[in-house]
Design a protein around this motif. Sequence first.
Motif, PDB file in Angstrom:
ATOM      1  N   GLN A 260       0.830  -1.199   0.000  1.00  0.00           N
ATOM      2  CA  GLN A 260       0.000   0.000   0.000  1.00  0.00           C
ATOM      3  C   GLN A 260       0.869   1.254   0.000  1.00  0.00           C
ATOM      4  N   GLY A 261       0.212   2.402  -0.175  1.00  0.00           N
ATOM      5  CA  GLY A 261       0.929   3.666  -0.143  1.00  0.00           C
ATOM      6  C   GLY A 261       1.256   4.165  -1.540  1.00  0.00           C
ATOM      7  N   ILE A 262       1.841   5.333  -1.614  1.00  0.00           N
ATOM      8  CA  ILE A 262       2.205   5.931  -2.895  1.00  0.00           C
ATOM      9  C   ILE A 262       3.525   5.328  -3.358  1.00  0.00           C
ATOM     10  N   PRO A 263       3.512   4.610  -4.463  1.00  0.00           N
ATOM     11  CA  PRO A 263       4.720   3.889  -4.880  1.00  0.00           C
ATOM     12  C   PRO A 263       5.726   4.781  -5.588  1.00  0.00           C
ATOM     13  N   GLU A 264       6.989   4.494  -5.358  1.00  0.00           N
ATOM     14  CA  GLU A 264       8.045   5.153  -6.108  1.00  0.00           C
ATOM     15  C   GLU A 264       8.447   4.329  -7.317  1.00  0.00           C
ATOM     16  N   TYR A 265       8.272   3.005  -7.201  1.00  0.00           N
ATOM     17  CA  TYR A 265       8.665   2.080  -8.252  1.00  0.00           C
ATOM     18  C   TYR A 265       7.531   1.103  -8.520  1.00  0.00           C
ATOM     19  N   ARG A 266       7.439   0.617  -9.753  1.00  0.00           N
ATOM     20  CA  ARG A 266       6.451  -0.386 -10.136  1.00  0.00           C
ATOM     21  C   ARG A 266       7.170  -1.637 -10.633  1.00  0.00           C
ATOM     22  N   VAL A 267       6.478  -2.770 -10.491  1.00  0.00           N
ATOM     23  CA  VAL A 267       7.064  -4.074 -10.806  1.00  0.00           C
ATOM     24  C   VAL A 267       7.017  -4.344 -12.305  1.00  0.00           C
ATOM     25  N   PHE A 268       8.071  -4.975 -12.827  1.00  0.00           N
ATOM     26  CA  PHE A 268       8.033  -5.561 -14.159  1.00  0.00           C
ATOM     27  C   PHE A 268       8.638  -6.958 -14.098  1.00  0.00           C
ATOM     28  N   ARG A 269       8.180  -7.854 -15.000  1.00  0.00           N
ATOM     29  CA  ARG A 269       8.521  -9.265 -14.887  1.00  0.00           C
ATOM     30  C   ARG A 269       8.661  -9.907 -16.264  1.00  0.00           C
ATOM     31  N   GLY A 270       9.335 -11.058 -16.309  1.00  0.00           N
ATOM     32  CA  GLY A 270       9.234 -11.921 -17.461  1.00  0.00           C
ATOM     33  C   GLY A 270      10.454 -12.136 -18.332  1.00  0.00           C
ATOM     34  N   GLY A 271      11.535 -11.389 -18.139  1.00  0.00           N
ATOM     35  CA  GLY A 271      12.683 -11.569 -19.007  1.00  0.00           C
ATOM     36  C   GLY A 271      12.524 -10.833 -20.326  1.00  0.00           C
ATOM     37  N   ALA A 272      13.604 -10.740 -21.098  1.00  0.00           N
ATOM     38  CA  ALA A 272      13.575  -9.968 -22.336  1.00  0.00           C
ATOM     39  C   ALA A 272      14.621 -10.468 -23.316  1.00  0.00           C
ATOM     40  N   PHE A 273      14.504  -9.981 -24.548  1.00  0.00           N
ATOM     41  CA  PHE A 273      15.368 -10.398 -25.650  1.00  0.00           C
ATOM     42  C   PHE A 273      16.843 -10.133 -25.383  1.00  0.00           C
ATOM     43  N   ASN A 274      17.154  -9.183 -24.512  1.00  0.00           N
ATOM     44  CA  ASN A 274      18.553  -8.815 -24.257  1.00  0.00           C
ATOM     45  C   ASN A 274      19.013  -9.196 -22.852  1.00  0.00           C
ATOM     46  N   TYR A 275      18.313 -10.122 -22.215  1.00  0.00           N
ATOM     47  CA  TYR A 275      18.666 -10.573 -20.872  1.00  0.00           C
ATOM     48  C   TYR A 275      18.916 -12.076 -20.859  1.00  0.00           C
ATOM     49  N   LEU A 276      19.545 -12.538 -19.778  1.00  0.00           N
ATOM     50  CA  LEU A 276      19.874 -13.951 -19.632  1.00  0.00           C
ATOM     51  C   LEU A 276      18.691 -14.746 -19.105  1.00  0.00           C
ATOM     52  N   ILE A 277      18.830 -16.078 -19.102  1.00  0.00           N
ATOM     53  CA  ILE A 277      17.713 -16.944 -18.760  1.00  0.00           C
ATOM     54  C   ILE A 277      17.291 -16.827 -17.298  1.00  0.00           C
ATOM     55  N   PHE A 278      18.187 -16.385 -16.417  1.00  0.00           N
ATOM     56  CA  PHE A 278      17.818 -16.204 -15.012  1.00  0.00           C
ATOM     57  C   PHE A 278      16.617 -15.284 -14.875  1.00  0.00           C
ATOM     58  N   ASN A 279      16.531 -14.285 -15.735  1.00  0.00           N
ATOM     59  CA  ASN A 279      15.455 -13.311 -15.665  1.00  0.00           C
ATOM     60  C   ASN A 279      14.158 -13.812 -16.290  1.00  0.00           C
TER      61      ASN A 279
END
Length: 305
Positions: A260-279
């Motif tokens: 709860q509260g006013i967030p400074e950061y938001r979540v993102f997930r799932g990995g990407a074309f320029n990232y390793l498999i850990f992500n």
Amino acid sequence: MKSSMTSHALVFILMVIAVHVHPQRSTPAPPPPKPGPSLPKATSGFGMVLHKLPAGSFRMGSENGNFDEKPVRTVKINSFFIATTETTYAQWIKVHDWARGKGYVFDGFEGIDTRAAYRSSLQCPMNKVSWFDCIKWCNAASEMDRRTPCYAIGTTVLKQGNPTNIICTWTVNGYRLPTGAEWEYAARAGAATRFPWGSSFDDDYCWYYNNSGGTTHPVGEKRTNAWGIHDMSGNVFEWCWDAYQENYRGLDTDNPKGPQGIPEYRVFRGGAFNYLIFNARPAHRSGLMPNYRLEYIGFRIASSL
């Protein structure tokens, strides 16, 4: 990006340091109900197919991942709809063009042609889009499809600006971003393994650093998970609704929607074309200021009804 470290570079390193894949040893989760031969579907007016996922519970997080994936806990999820693919450029443009004369302002979209290096076709996932523009787009898409928008400031439908006091009405039928818990539930599709398809990595399911050629790819080219959803691992990361917290301590376990509260950061997930498999693991997550627009972050939509 949010962590106890304030340096963007240090968090970037945290996301990619795990080059070697080790089998995940986690407590077996109570699996959600298995879907039948086909899940109920909905189709939007802008060409998006959504699957209705069954209600259930799962073990969220990982004891073998980053600090922000812990503690692992059992989470309950109501039935909901989620798009089978990431939102594409073509879908974004169709809604954006409809919305421009109806009071909507998308702060980061006008430079689309400058992003050609990150899309080989209009069927590639929309990227370089802020969290704020994603939720405004969800509202516009809802109105376009004669649904009730989810996001508002007080009683006013959110159409422009980057306010911090946005509320989401979860009981209406509008399009929205999935919560972090909904996202991981959909990505796992009943699996409790390191990846949705098993404990070992499989290129057939994911566009990532070693096979992408340094660019995004048209959605739906890789194999789906058990619930018929493409690209939950790789291609682009995906914004979620939740504010980012550095761990799961003290958070709800019944349809959690983040701290709860006013967030400074938001979540993102799932990995990407320029990232390793850990992500690309379903448990992996990170946080970013919601006004950022990066070539490796896009989104997919969900709906409560």
